[in-house]
Design a protein around this motif. Structure first.
Motif, PDB file in Angstrom:
ATOM      1  N   PRO A   1      -2.370  12.765  -4.157  1.00  0.00           N
ATOM      2  CA  PRO A   1      -3.279  12.582  -5.287  1.00  0.00           C
ATOM      3  C   PRO A   1      -4.728  12.597  -4.809  1.00  0.00           C
ATOM      4  CG  PRO A   1      -2.295  10.492  -4.652  1.00  0.00           C
ATOM      5  CD  PRO A   1      -1.611  11.538  -3.840  1.00  0.00           C
ATOM      6  N   SER A   2      -5.583  13.206  -5.608  1.00  0.00           N
ATOM      7  CA  SER A   2      -7.008  13.227  -5.292  1.00  0.00           C
ATOM      8  C   SER A   2      -7.787  13.419  -6.585  1.00  0.00           C
ATOM      9  CB  SER A   2      -7.337  14.334  -4.290  1.00  0.00           C
ATOM     10  OG  SER A   2      -8.690  14.224  -3.861  1.00  0.00           O
ATOM     11  N   THR A   3      -9.093  13.407  -6.491  1.00  0.00           N
ATOM     12  CA  THR A   3      -9.937  13.556  -7.678  1.00  0.00           C
ATOM     13  C   THR A   3     -10.655  14.890  -7.719  1.00  0.00           C
ATOM     14  OG1 THR A   3     -11.708  12.420  -6.481  1.00  0.00           O
ATOM     15  CG2 THR A   3     -10.287  11.066  -7.905  1.00  0.00           C
TER      16      THR A   3
ATOM     17  N   SER B   1      -7.630   9.821  -1.512  1.00  0.00           N
ATOM     18  CA  SER B   1      -6.196  10.118  -1.534  1.00  0.00           C
ATOM     19  C   SER B   1      -5.389   8.985  -0.928  1.00  0.00           C
ATOM     20  CB  SER B   1      -5.920  11.419  -0.776  1.00  0.00           C
ATOM     21  OG  SER B   1      -6.383  12.542  -1.491  1.00  0.00           O
TER      22      SER B   1
ATOM     23  N   ALA C   1       0.247   6.664  -6.448  1.00  0.00           N
ATOM     24  CA  ALA C   1       0.350   7.454  -7.673  1.00  0.00           C
ATOM     25  C   ALA C   1       1.525   8.421  -7.633  1.00  0.00           C
ATOM     26  CB  ALA C   1      -0.952   8.213  -7.921  1.00  0.00           C
ATOM     27  N   ASN C   2       1.860   8.940  -6.452  1.00  0.00           N
ATOM     28  CA  ASN C   2       3.018   9.834  -6.346  1.00  0.00           C
ATOM     29  C   ASN C   2       4.309   9.103  -6.680  1.00  0.00           C
ATOM     30  OD1 ASN C   2       1.264  11.819  -5.555  1.00  0.00           O
ATOM     31  ND2 ASN C   2       2.204  12.187  -3.564  1.00  0.00           N
TER      32      ASN C   2
END
Length: 399
Positions: free
Chosen positions: A238-240, A249, A255-256
């Motif tokens: 996950p990243s933005t 991340s 989040a995964n």
């Protein structure tokens, strides 16, 4: 506080150089995974880091070579013992021996107050054997998967390590039927845990919602095999934004696991397989109370299936078969009554950068005190829940 000896449900083993060359047919040894020692030069172009093999300059590196795949062994994959952490190439001579040698691993476990450990794959296969799913020659890939599983069962977890190193197999991700067969084969050999991807879709595979994995989940249920999913086993993080620093991340790792759990719940997989157990390594648990509250709320308000849920039972009812694995989640422990104290396990993540080695007992003690855990709750976190989740009685661990 006197801590019980730890059972770590998420550590890693660096695959030894001869794992595949010792087990593949002679005619396939040169094409199968093997180590070549050569120079490695780092290139950083357009924000992308790459490595070039060979030449007269650069650091010495042990390169994994597998057909057309050439990948360097990096310090970050076996960080234990290094004071600095970076992506410098390394050789097997430089890393901590406990990363890949059984006798040394057992000594490191003793020094770290750890009785037993479940080890995920690490460098060449990645966390769920994705590497083999990506190779075009699937006959060779299947032989490589089976060779790894034979090694983890017959060597890494055998001999002096029985009851201390607990086997965790990989499966041929590209074929659910073959995966089911490998689950059954490994269970017959005494292995009742597999490393699966947290999300098949990013790997170009059928999603959990497709139902195509049911044959494997059925095999796992019937053999009492735990489906373990490590953060990053979908080969995405996950990243933005593409230029966001890695710390974002790393902070969002959970989040995964959060998305994966919702897939398993709302696909109906956990409803169809009432004895299937899941474990999320490095997933932490602090997020679970709100996410389950939100899921239950939507489920209650939309009984007409308007949001795509045909569940008969509320989403949170499936949590007793889901095990969250933590190494620094005091927030989750403070909300243990909402998560379920019986569902939280501890991990040391040896030999990775997040590992609490060699201070795992100290870290665990501080976390248990900070969250106000009782002696009974501390026991559950550090070993009791792992014994129950993974059926460790099979290996002589009963209390």
């Amino acid at each position: 506080m006197t801590l019980p000896r730890i059972i770590s449900v998420d550590d890693h083993v660096v695959e030894p150089p001869t794992l595949w060359t010792d087990r593949l047919p002679a005619k396939l040894v040169e094409r199968g995974p093997h180590i070549e020692r050569d120079r490695a030069r780092l290139n950083f172009t357009g924000g992308v880091l790459s490595y070039e093999k060979g030449g007269d300059t650069g650091d010495w590196c042990d390169w994994w070579v597998y057909d057309d795949l050439v990948t360097p062994f990096l310090k970050v994959a076996a960080a234990a013992g290094f004071e600095d952490l970076d992506v410098t190439p390394v050789t097997f001579d430089e890393i901590r021996p406990g990363s890949w040698k059984q006798a040394e691993r057992l000594l490191d476990m003793d020094a770290n107050h750890v009785e037993a450990s479940i080890c995920f794959p690490n460098v060449l296969p990645r966390f769920a054997g994705q590497t083999f799913a990506e190779r075009p020659d699937k006959d060779l890939a299947l032989l490589c998967v089976r060779a790894y599983n034979d090694w983890i069962i017959d060597e890494w977890c055998a001999g002096a390590a029985v009851g201390r190193l607990i086997p965790l197999a990989i499966v041929p991700l590209w074929d659910p039927e073959l995966a089911a067969h490998e689950v059954r084969r490994c269970a017959a050999l005494g292995c009742h845990a597999i490393a699966f991807t947290e999300s098949p879709h990013p790997l170009g595979l059928p999603s959990i919602h497709s139902g195509e994995w049911d044959t494997m989940f059925r095999a796992a249920q019937e053999t009492e095999t735990v489906v373990c999913m490590h953060i990053g086993s979908s080969s995405k993080m996950p990243s933005t934004s593409p230029d966001a620093p890695w710390i974002i991340s790393s902070t969002l790792l959970f989040a995964n696991a959060m998305g994966s759990l919702l897939d398993f719940i709302f696909s109906g997989t956990l409803a169809r397989f009432p004895d299937l157990r899941l474990a999320y390594s490095e997933g932490q648990v602090g997020w679970m109370p709100y996410v389950m509250q939100r899921a239950d709320k939507l489920w209650e308000e939309r009984p007409d299936n308007g949001f795509g849920s045909g569940l008969v039972d509320r989403p949170s009812s499936f949590l007793p078969r889901v095990f969250g694995c933590i190494f620094d989640d005091e927030v989750g422990l403070r909300n243990r009554d909402l998560v379920g104290m019986d569902q939280i396990c501890f991990e040391t993540d040896y030999p990775h950068a997040d590992s609490t080695f060699p201070r795992s007992a100290e870290v665990a003690k501080a976390m248990c005190r900070g969250a106000g855990l009782s002696d009974e709750e501390t026991y559950k976190l550090l070993r009791g829940n792992a014994i129950r989740a993974f059926g460790l009685q099979r290996f002589g661990i009963t209390a």
